[in-house]
Design a protein around this motif. Structure first.
Motif, PDB file in Angstrom:
ATOM      1  N   ALA A 132       2.246   6.171  -3.493  1.00  0.00           N
ATOM      2  CA  ALA A 132       3.068   6.893  -3.280  1.00  0.00           C
ATOM      3  C   ALA A 132       3.102   7.190  -4.833  1.00  0.00           C
ATOM      4  O   ALA A 132       3.357   8.453  -5.782  1.00  0.00           O
ATOM      5  N   VAL A 133       3.074   6.594  -5.648  1.00  0.00           N
ATOM      6  CA  VAL A 133       3.116   6.207  -7.217  1.00  0.00           C
ATOM      7  C   VAL A 133       1.743   7.188  -7.272  1.00  0.00           C
ATOM      8  O   VAL A 133       1.556   7.818  -8.065  1.00  0.00           O
ATOM      9  N   LYS A 134       0.092   6.370  -6.753  1.00  0.00           N
ATOM     10  CA  LYS A 134      -0.367   6.749  -7.354  1.00  0.00           C
ATOM     11  C   LYS A 134      -0.410   8.242  -6.882  1.00  0.00           C
ATOM     12  O   LYS A 134      -1.474   9.488  -8.059  1.00  0.00           O
ATOM     13  N   THR A 135      -0.250   9.048  -6.306  1.00  0.00           N
ATOM     14  CA  THR A 135      -0.104  10.538  -6.112  1.00  0.00           C
ATOM     15  C   THR A 135       0.059  10.985  -6.832  1.00  0.00           C
ATOM     16  O   THR A 135       0.562  12.129  -7.019  1.00  0.00           O
ATOM     17  N   PRO A 144       0.967  -1.348  -0.167  1.00  0.00           N
ATOM     18  CA  PRO A 144      -0.037  -0.159  -0.279  1.00  0.00           C
ATOM     19  C   PRO A 144       0.661   1.334   0.162  1.00  0.00           C
ATOM     20  O   PRO A 144       0.506   2.538  -0.815  1.00  0.00           O
ATOM     21  N   GLU A 145       1.863   1.540   1.107  1.00  0.00           N
ATOM     22  CA  GLU A 145       2.734   2.859   1.173  1.00  0.00           C
ATOM     23  C   GLU A 145       3.518   3.033   0.063  1.00  0.00           C
ATOM     24  O   GLU A 145       3.084   3.801  -0.887  1.00  0.00           O
ATOM     25  N   TRP A 193       3.514  13.217 -14.725  1.00  0.00           N
ATOM     26  CA  TRP A 193       3.923  11.673 -14.759  1.00  0.00           C
ATOM     27  C   TRP A 193       5.675  12.174 -15.341  1.00  0.00           C
ATOM     28  O   TRP A 193       6.796  11.324 -15.274  1.00  0.00           O
ATOM     29  N   HIS A 194       6.058  13.012 -15.936  1.00  0.00           N
ATOM     30  CA  HIS A 194       7.179  12.992 -16.582  1.00  0.00           C
ATOM     31  C   HIS A 194       7.346  14.324 -16.943  1.00  0.00           C
ATOM     32  O   HIS A 194       7.306  15.792 -17.037  1.00  0.00           O
ATOM     33  N   ALA A 209      14.123  10.313 -20.052  1.00  0.00           N
ATOM     34  CA  ALA A 209      13.177   9.678 -18.641  1.00  0.00           C
ATOM     35  C   ALA A 209      13.595   8.978 -16.981  1.00  0.00           C
ATOM     36  O   ALA A 209      12.798   8.824 -16.593  1.00  0.00           O
ATOM     37  N   GLY A 210      15.255   8.617 -17.538  1.00  0.00           N
ATOM     38  CA  GLY A 210      16.160   8.689 -16.192  1.00  0.00           C
ATOM     39  C   GLY A 210      16.116   9.686 -15.275  1.00  0.00           C
ATOM     40  O   GLY A 210      15.968  10.586 -14.974  1.00  0.00           O
ATOM     41  N   GLY A 211      15.098   9.330 -13.843  1.00  0.00           N
ATOM     42  CA  GLY A 211      15.245  10.277 -12.803  1.00  0.00           C
ATOM     43  C   GLY A 211      13.926  10.704 -13.360  1.00  0.00           C
ATOM     44  O   GLY A 211      12.951  11.952 -12.449  1.00  0.00           O
ATOM     45  N   ASN A 212      12.519   9.702 -14.170  1.00  0.00           N
ATOM     46  CA  ASN A 212      11.593  10.648 -14.127  1.00  0.00           C
ATOM     47  C   ASN A 212      10.597  10.221 -12.953  1.00  0.00           C
ATOM     48  O   ASN A 212      11.139   9.847 -12.028  1.00  0.00           O
ATOM     49  N   PRO A 213      10.211  11.365 -12.439  1.00  0.00           N
ATOM     50  CA  PRO A 213       8.968  11.619 -11.458  1.00  0.00           C
ATOM     51  C   PRO A 213       7.997  10.230 -10.405  1.00  0.00           C
ATOM     52  O   PRO A 213       7.913   9.799  -9.573  1.00  0.00           O
ATOM     53  N   LEU A 214       7.610   9.192 -11.513  1.00  0.00           N
ATOM     54  CA  LEU A 214       7.481   8.392 -11.296  1.00  0.00           C
ATOM     55  C   LEU A 214       7.966   6.676 -10.553  1.00  0.00           C
ATOM     56  O   LEU A 214       7.749   6.578  -9.568  1.00  0.00           O
TER      57      LEU A 214
END
Length: 437
Positions: free
Chosen positions: A69-72, A64-65, A78-79, A305-310
């Motif tokens: 985090a990803v859903k938030t 869940p944690e 996304w990018h 894409a390296g270091g992308n927020p997701l």
């Protein structure tokens, strides 16, 4: 095994995917949902997952944690790319820099282990103005052009063409070594002396780097005596050769006794590559290296894409979860319990040549007990029997004869015991159908 439609999916796969894209099982399996250490296949069966997405699902499925985090982050952006500041990227780099056994560290993020190793090789060859690389026999460093060249397993090395000049040195895998009969001290001395001889006779001396997995992944979780890498590094330091530790599989506490695998051997490398479990299966990779090495590139660079927020949000959540749940300690406890159980199984089956590993990276080498020759067919049989018994494990090794047992770091005592019972049944079935009982 009952065909539930996977054969039709497999036919579609073969019609559009490369013939060299390797898959497990006589009838390959699709995984469609998961929770914790359990996965559900398209055959409707629930499996205990003791391979963890090839060590990438490091803390388990549907945590869940991590999901939150990803859903938030998905709800935000996304990018963007590294042309813009990314706070979660900086936060993750700070966490890694604090933990890495690297002096004056700098961190760069990419999308996979192969790309991470490519980056490290690019840094080293630029810094040293040389394309010669020392790699270990039995190593695996990726599927891209340069990383294939540095891979010391014929089955995973598709071409001799390379931008590098690679020389392979002894990997410290004592079980099948020509130095097998020596004491650990004598063995390490022989490997150290061989390294010096190879540098003097097979290279220019100004070698770009030495790259090594502390525990060889595709090589069947082989690892050397404790002082092996220290002695090898004394030779490397004589020539100023940087040490790159490939931690794509061994990082983040999975070994149970150190955050990075190389720390088990008392060595501070000049660079560390990482990937896989850091984002629990999301695409991620990177390098943490000494500033002088990292900043050696003479040209500009970025990472789209390296270091992308997701991926960064997922990775930050993973590291926080490992710390808050004390998963490194759990890896040590459950790894010891699992290893004791595997050794008990080994005592009952002559076809088990060696049980080895650290923490939750365990290998079981299968042999013909008459002459110690590798038994890859038996490894395949145990793999298939384990699936039949609702347990997923992996395999590897130079000859494909090593079972790889790598549950997520959240695995429980009850699940370890369950897996050992299933493995016992799988060994019994596979060995009774062979000549290796």
């Amino acid at each position: 095994m009952v065909d539930t439609g996977d054969s039709a999916l497999h036919a579609r796969h073969k019609a559009v995917m490369p013939s060299w894209l390797n898959q497990y099982y006589e009838l390959p399996l699709e995984l469609i949902s998961a929770s914790g250490r359990r996965v559900v296949g398209s055959d409707g069966r629930t499996y205990l997952d003791f391979f963890g997405g090839l060590l990438a699902t490091m803390v388990g499925h549907n945590i869940p944690e991590l999901v939150d985090a990803v859903k938030t982050q998905v709800d935000r952006i996304w990018h963007s790319s590294t042309l813009y500041l990314i706070s979660s990227q900086i936060e993750l780099a700070e966490k890694i820099a604090r933990r890495a056994p690297v002096d004056d560290p700098r961190v760069f993020f990419v999308n996979s282990g192969s790309e991470a190793v490519e980056t490290a090789l690019l840094l080293a060859t630029n810094a040293r103005k040389n394309n010669e690389v020392l790699a270990l026999r039995g190593s695996y460093h990726g599927r891209s052009f340069a990383t294939v060249a540095a891979t010391g397993i014929r089955a995973w090395s598709a071409t001799s063409l390379s931008p590098l000049q690679v020389t392979y040195v002894h990997n410290g895998y004592k079980y099948r070594s020509p130095f097998r009969g020596l004491s650990d001290e004598g063995f390490v001395s022989a490997c150290r002396d061989e390294l010096r001889t190879i540098i003097e006779t097979s290279t220019s001396g100004n070698v770009a780097c030495f790259i090594a997995e502390p525990i060889q992944g595709a090589g069947g979780f082989a690892y050397p005596p404790e002082n092996f890498f220290r002695e090898m590094k004394t030779v490397l330091d004589e020539y100023g050769i940087p040490f790159i530790s490939d931690e794509v599989q061994s990082g983040w506490g999975r070994t149970g006794s150190a955050y990075f695998g190389i720390e088990n051997f008392g060595v501070r490398p000049q660079a560390i590559t990482f990937a896989k479990g850091l984002a629990n299966g999301m695409s991620i990779g990177g390098v943490v290296a000494e500033a002088g090495l990292m900043n050696a590139l003479p040209a500009n660079s970025i990472s789209t894409a390296g270091g992308n927020p997701l991926a960064m949000s997922a990775a930050n959540a993973v590291l926080d979860y490992i710390d808050s749940q004390e998963l490194q300690k759990n890896a040590a406890r459950q790894g010891e319990r699992l290893q004791i159980g595997l050794r008990a199984i080994a005592d009952r089956y002559r076809a088990v040549g060696e049980v080895r590993g650290m923490g939750l990276m365990l290998g079981v080498e299968l042999i013909d007990p008459e002459d110690m020759s590798p038994a890859p067919a038996l490894a395949n049989s145990v793999l298939e029997a384990a699936r039949k018994n609702n347990l997923l494990i992996g395999k590897g090794g130079l000859y494909g004869n090593v079972l790889r047992v790598t549950p997520p770091m959240t695995v429980t005592e009850e699940e370890v015991d369950e897996a050992l019972n299933l493995l016992e049944a799988s060994f019994s079935e596979a060995c009774s159908a062979s000549s290796f009982e």
